[in-house]
Design an enzyme around this catalytic site. Structure first.
Site, PDB file in Angstrom:
ATOM      1  N   ASP A 185       0.855  -1.192   0.000  1.00  0.00           N
ATOM      2  CA  ASP A 185       0.000   0.000   0.000  1.00  0.00           C
ATOM      3  C   ASP A 185       0.889   1.240   0.000  1.00  0.00           C
ATOM      4  O   ASP A 185       2.007   1.224   0.520  1.00  0.00           O
ATOM      5  CB  ASP A 185      -0.993  -0.005   1.176  1.00  0.00           C
ATOM      6  CG  ASP A 185      -0.386  -0.523   2.466  1.00  0.00           C
ATOM      7  OD1 ASP A 185       0.843  -0.750   2.518  1.00  0.00           O
ATOM      8  OD2 ASP A 185      -1.135  -0.695   3.442  1.00  0.00           O
ATOM      9  N   GLU A 192      -5.458   3.510   3.930  1.00  0.00           N
ATOM     10  CA  GLU A 192      -5.866   4.174   5.180  1.00  0.00           C
ATOM     11  C   GLU A 192      -7.369   4.429   5.233  1.00  0.00           C
ATOM     12  O   GLU A 192      -7.955   4.482   6.314  1.00  0.00           O
ATOM     13  CB  GLU A 192      -5.119   5.508   5.343  1.00  0.00           C
ATOM     14  CG  GLU A 192      -3.619   5.369   5.612  1.00  0.00           C
ATOM     15  CD  GLU A 192      -3.307   4.772   6.973  1.00  0.00           C
ATOM     16  OE1 GLU A 192      -4.183   4.775   7.844  1.00  0.00           O
ATOM     17  OE2 GLU A 192      -2.188   4.274   7.151  1.00  0.00           O
TER      18      GLU A 192
HETATM   19 ZN   LIG Z   1      -0.979   0.832   7.361  1.00  0.00          ZN
HETATM   20 ZN   LIG Z   2      -2.437   3.110   8.945  1.00  0.00          ZN
END
Ligand SMILES: [Zn+2]
Ligand SMILES: [Zn+2]
Length: 418
Positions: free
Chosen positions: A86, A156
């Protein structure tokens, strides 16, 4: 930050070729750390990931979802392995004092300028996957099959994985036989932990609006007071876990915010509550949600609320459950390579949206934790001395964290591809 621990704490032999990648990797990591980007704004990071993958010989798809990148490297017939990193960073003002600390600001969801910091370690995930992809390209004689490096936006917010799936991810890449992801956690740097079954909880965020009848603070008998109503709801919500779930069943119900009223002599006409919920199964989550719905409606009826309450779900995360057989295969490979650096790990109460990617392909997956904490602090034996994720002091020790993170990807991938 220089470190006297540029290799792991224990004396294990690094994977051939990884130390040579380390210098470039440190520079890349510090550059990523100094330039964090908010969810769905990861254009610079995605550009770096795409360029590096292309240079390593991957077939690259860009702007998948919003800023997602998918790199595919095929090396003949064989299994298909997908690894996810990510890319985004949360709105935080960095306090680490590192010489490569972030000073970046960006436009937040409401248009206001916010500070941005890689306070969740996604810069480690990106740097490790870029390095592992390079290693896979440099060592094509050592494996057969297909290696997919996937760089995901907006973890997130729990929105990036779904955005890539909605953009046709399953058409862009072959169906993986196994999918992996890792996350830097507040464990000693260079250590790892993997476990079968639940790794991360579900998370649901729920905004509840309850209605009263507003009026003057001196005349409560002419109103329905939403503050008293909200207080009753908060009290009774505590009985879901203590009185309704079986003892030993994990769940969290947190009322993180209540907004009502403007000043002391005005009775408001509504109250808004923000709830955060965590469980390790979709069934328990459904049971908790049903109880919340019943309690809120019941208290509204008891208060004489003039209007039905409103429920608004946002930023939800699925449960992350590691495949039993695949976790064991990864554990055996990790134990062989990492020795004592492979440590037991508990399930975590945090949440992730990674699972949506393997689930879209119908693929089993394994998620593991990667230690990022300073070895000196850990060696002191003091629990809690490693700043946790989302702390403004969160500062993984780059050398051992990046090396272990890169090796973990390669070792796990080779358990299928070698
Ligand atoms: Zn994270
Ligand atoms: Zn995070």
């Amino acid at each position: 930050m220089s470190s006297k621990n540029d290799s792991s704490r224990t004396d294990r032999t690094p994977l051939a070729g990884v130390p040579e990648l380390t210098e470039r990797q440190l520079e890349l990591y510090q550059d990523l750390h100094a330039h964090p980007e908010l969810s769905h704004q990861e254009t610079r990071t995605a550009g770096i990931a795409a360029e590096a993958s292309r240079e390593a010989g991957f077939e690259v798809h860009e702007n998948v979802g919003t800023t997602g990148v998918v790199g595919v490297l095929s090396q003949g017939e064989g299994p298909v392995v997908l690894v996810r990193a990510d890319m985004d960073a949360p709105p935080l003002q960095e306090q680490t004092g590192l010489d490569y600390a972030s000073t970046q600001t960006a436009a937040g969801p409401g248009g206001e300028q916010v500070h941005v910091m890689h306070g969740c370690g996604h810069d480690v995930h990106v740097a490790a996957l870029i390095s592992a992809a390079q290693w896979m390209s440099d060592h094509r004689d050592q494996w057969a099959g297909t290696f997919i490096a996937l760089f995901q936006p907006a973890e997130e917010q729990g929105a990036g994985a779904q955005s890539m799936v909605d953009a046709g991810l399953t058409e862009l890449a072959p169906r993986p036989d196994i999918a992996f992801a890792q996350h830097v956690l507040a464990l000693p740097a260079g250590q790892l932990g993997v476990r079968p079954g639940p790794f991360y909880s579900t998370a649901a965020n729920l905004r509840i609006t309850v209605h009263g009848e507003g009026g003057h603070g001196s005349a409560p008998h002419l109103t329905v007071d939403p503050v008293v109503l909200a207080a009753a709801i908060v009290g009774r919500l505590q009985t879901i876990i203590s009185r309704e779930l079986p003892p030993g069943e994990f769940a969290v119900v947190t009322v993180g915010q209540i907004i009502a009223g403007t000043q002391s002599n005005i009775i408001a006409d509504r109250a808004v509550m923000e709830l955060n919920l965590r469980t390790y199964s979709e069934e328990t989550e459904a049971q908790v949600l049903a109880a919340i719905d019943r309690i809120v409606r019941g208290e509204c009826a008891a208060a004489g609320s003039p209007k039905e309450p409103e429920f608004d779900f946002h930023d939800g995360f699925p449960v992350t459950v590691n495949d039993d057989d695949a976790s064991e295969r990864v554990r055996v490979a990790f134990a062989e390579h990492f020795g004592e650096d492979l440590q037991p790990i508990d399930r975590q109460t945090a949440s992730e949206d990674f699972a949506m990617i393997p689930e879209a392909f119908g693929t089993p997956y394994v998620y593991w934790g990667l230690g990022g904490g300073h070895a000196e602090a850990a060696a002191g034996g003091e629990e809690g001395t490693i700043p946790a994720n989302h702390s403004p002091y969160f500062a993984p020790e780059p050398g051992p964290t990046l090396q272990a993170g890169t090796e973990a990807i390669i070792v796990a991938a080779r358990a299928w591809l070698a």
